[in-house]
Write an enzyme that holds these catalytic residues in place. Structure first.
Site, PDB file in Angstrom:
ATOM      1  N   CYS A 139      31.216  77.692  36.514  1.00 50.99           N
ATOM      2  CA  CYS A 139      31.415  76.134  36.854  1.00 50.99           C
ATOM      3  C   CYS A 139      32.014  75.910  38.098  1.00 50.99           C
ATOM      4  CB  CYS A 139      31.867  75.429  35.728  1.00 50.99           C
ATOM      5  SG  CYS A 139      31.030  75.303  34.135  1.00 50.99           S
ATOM      6  N   CYS A 190      37.211  82.151  49.853  1.00 52.88           N
ATOM      7  CA  CYS A 190      36.564  81.340  49.147  1.00 52.88           C
ATOM      8  C   CYS A 190      37.454  80.435  48.443  1.00 52.88           C
ATOM      9  CB  CYS A 190      35.364  81.961  48.319  1.00 52.88           C
ATOM     10  SG  CYS A 190      36.027  82.654  46.965  1.00 52.88           S
TER      11      CYS A 190
END
Length: 377
Positions: A195, A335
């Protein structure tokens, strides 16, 4: 007062159950003497816990070792801003106890592993899986199979959710299909993001988690027909639903023991990749000692929200753009959380690149330790 008796307050509380002819006080008694373990107090766990508590399940165990993050508040409806940084499981029990003081809660503020799963699961009638990662899903499945426990499974991804009842115990003593009958092996690492990486519509886990709670209640009371041998799929964008029949897969090997599930699912071991901390990177950029290049492997919309400069090479395109990376520079791959960048570094190392490092903890750690004004989506 034993588990088959109710106080006047309880009879009033559960009166809407008691007037259901199919449910009545017999169903409520079954709930009161039942024990349910909810694995994960996140997006799926929150609605499950709320409704199982309100319904009157006698004993509820909660397994979760995470803390509340502000990004959870978009979907994890048990928590508020005041709970950020606190233990999810502890906060959940505090609030659920106020919702229904007649429930016994058991706290397992630990990561579910092959070492502790059997001991934690063994005392429960039903296990409800609200996790968001493949290693824990396979672990929960295999432990349920070994212990003959019913596993009420739910999963969400972006706009789609799935629900099924695995390893259901039929009256004739037989069992229904398990998770491995549909997915014998996990997908390749990195193919299906979680998610945090892929996103999820905030209301979706509320829908799917409520379906899971409904299936748990049906299994415990014997009211209705559970989703055993079926996989329910819900698409929130089109509001389409499908129910697919599933059966036992004769090619699935019998489960005889719990294994190393992170290895089975190809989860990266941080020892396998070179890393740099946020503080070390900050010092490196500040001192400008040597050539340093930032490689951001997130998606363009994430990059636009906040970045450290450098070059944007989304992970999905990285294999086709290796010519843009030079080993002459110190390449720091970043990231959101360090997961995608870790995969990128591992891939680059396998392709012969040297002088590449993963930002440990990703930009979330950078925002926590270096620049609190940075927006990380």
């Amino acid at each position: 007062m034993d588990g088959f008796q109710f106080s006047k307050e309880e009879l009033q509380r559960y009166s809407r159950h008691l007037v259901l002819p199919e449910f009545n006080i017999r169903g409520q008694r079954k709930l009161k003497k039942s024990k349910v373990l909810v694995v994960g107090a996140g997006g799926l766990g929150c609605p499950m816990l709320l409704y199982l508590t309100a319904a009157g399940v006698g004993t509820i165990g909660i397994v979760d070792f995470d803390v509340v993050d502000v990004s959870n508040l978009q979907r994890q409806v048990l928590f508020t801003e005041d709970d950020v940084g606190k233990s999810k499981a502890k906060v959940a029990i505090q609030k659920l106890s106020r919702l229904n003081p007649h429930i016994e809660f058991r706290l397992y503020e630990t990561k579910l592993t092959s070492r502790n799963a059997m001991d934690i699961l063994k005392d429960y009638d039903v296990v409800a899986d609200g996790t968001d990662n493949f290693p824990t899903r396979y672990l929960v499945n295999d432990a349920c199979v070994l212990l003959n426990k019913t596993n009420v499974h739910g999963s969400i991804f972006r706009f789609e959710g799935q629900v099924s009842v695995f390893n259901f115990q039929y009256e004739d003593g037989s069992t229904g299909p398990q998770y491995r009958d549909i997915f014998p092996t996990p997908p390749p690492p990195g193919l299906v993001p979680n998610c945090a990486e892929g996103g999820v519509l905030g209301v979706l886990p509320g829908i799917i988690g409520s379906f899971q709670a409904s299936e748990v209640i049906k299994v415990l009371t014997g009211v209705g027909a559970p989703l055993a041998g079926k996989l329910f799929v819900f698409d929130a964008l089109s509001f389409e639903t499908r129910i697919m029949k599933i059966s036992k897969n004769p090619d699935v090997q019998p489960i005889t023991e719990l294994i190393d599930y992170e290895d089975f699912c190809g989860v990266l071991n941080s020892d396998d990749i070179p890393e740099i901390t946020a503080k070390a990177l900050h010092a490196l950029l500040k001192n400008q000692s040597g050539q340093v290049r930032i490689i951001d492997v997130r998606e363009p919309h994430e990059f636009e929200a906040g970045n450290l400069g450098g070059i944007l090479l989304p992970l999905g395109t990285l294999g086709d753009r290796l010519h843009e990376i030079s080993s002459a520079e110190k390449n720091i791959v970043i990231c959101r959380s360090g997961t995608r960048s870790g995969k990128a570094v591992k891939m680059l190392v396998s392709r012969g690149f040297e002088n590449v490092f993963n930002l440990k903890g990703g930009l979330l750690k950078w925002a926590e330790e270096i620049d609190r004004s940075m927006v990380v989506v």
